[in-house]
Design an enzyme around this catalytic site. Sequence first.
Site, PDB file in Angstrom:
ATOM      1  CB  CYS A  61     -39.492   9.130 -19.563  1.00  0.00           C
ATOM      2  SG  CYS A  61     -37.633   9.180 -20.567  1.00  0.00           S
ATOM      3  CG  HIS A 154     -36.453  11.033 -15.581  1.00  0.00           C
ATOM      4  ND1 HIS A 154     -37.026  10.310 -15.172  1.00  0.00           N
ATOM      5  CD2 HIS A 154     -36.631  11.329 -16.900  1.00  0.00           C
ATOM      6  CE1 HIS A 154     -36.787   8.499 -16.315  1.00  0.00           C
ATOM      7  NE2 HIS A 154     -36.355  10.277 -16.997  1.00  0.00           N
ATOM      8  CD  GLU A 156     -38.461  10.726 -12.085  1.00  0.00           C
ATOM      9  OE1 GLU A 156     -39.183  11.005 -12.490  1.00  0.00           O
ATOM     10  OE2 GLU A 156     -37.414   9.236 -12.412  1.00  0.00           O
TER      11      GLU A 156
HETATM   12  N1  GLN Z   1     -34.738   6.409 -24.417  1.00  0.00           N
HETATM   13  C1  GLN Z   1     -35.511   5.264 -23.251  1.00  0.00           C
HETATM   14  C2  GLN Z   1     -35.987   4.508 -24.418  1.00  0.00           C
HETATM   15  O1  GLN Z   1     -36.540   4.589 -25.604  1.00  0.00           O
HETATM   16  C3  GLN Z   1     -36.137   6.279 -22.291  1.00  0.00           C
HETATM   17  C4  GLN Z   1     -35.151   6.850 -21.509  1.00  0.00           C
HETATM   18  C5  GLN Z   1     -35.473   7.021 -20.421  1.00  0.00           C
HETATM   19  O2  GLN Z   1     -36.730   6.659 -19.654  1.00  0.00           O
HETATM   20  N2  GLN Z   1     -34.840   8.606 -19.344  1.00  0.00           N
HETATM   21  O3  GLN Z   1     -36.409   3.486 -23.705  1.00  0.00           O
END
Ligand code: GLN
Length: 176
Positions: A61, A154, A156
């Site tokens: 992410c 994610h 995890e």
């Molecule tokens: N929207 C977040 C960002 O731009 C990422 C979100 C996440 O890691 N769940 O950093």
Amino acid sequence: MLRDLGVPAIFVRSAADFAGVRALVIPGGESSTMLRLMETEGLAQRIVERTRSGMPVLATCAGVILVAETVVPNQPSLGLLSVEAERNAYGRQVHSTVARIQVAPALGPPPQMDAVFIRAPRITCNDPSVEVFGTWHDDPVLVRQENILAATFHPELTKDSRVHQTFLSMTEAKNG
Ligand code: GLN
């Protein structure tokens, strides 16, 4: 997840912590904040150097946004993975979702995986050295380029440990 898999994982918050690990997870969170903290700790440059010399990395992410070559809207990044990452491309927090994605046979059965997307980035890649291991509505959501495994979701947060197991096998291949 790593501890459940029997790995003695530690949190990396400083350059000293980082010196003691042989592989790195760059997790979800808020990429702009993580970038700032990495820079104050002098971690950004060290992570770039070690990743370029082959350290296995699992980016998830916000971590994918940090390793991406380019970020939309424009934001500095470590420039380690040949993808473009568009932040929050699937919508705001309320649009966060658990989706069933398609995964490549390389991950082992079954061919689907439940994946938690939380304000996830959308990635696009044109570089043939980026292998797509998972897709959601035709978007790549799990990719690998050499020693970097990147998931826009994610892994995890579910019981399915195949992403982490893939990362561990990259770690074993590297360290023997
Ligand atoms: N929207 C977040 C960002 O731009 C990422 C979100 C996440 O890691 N769940 O950093």
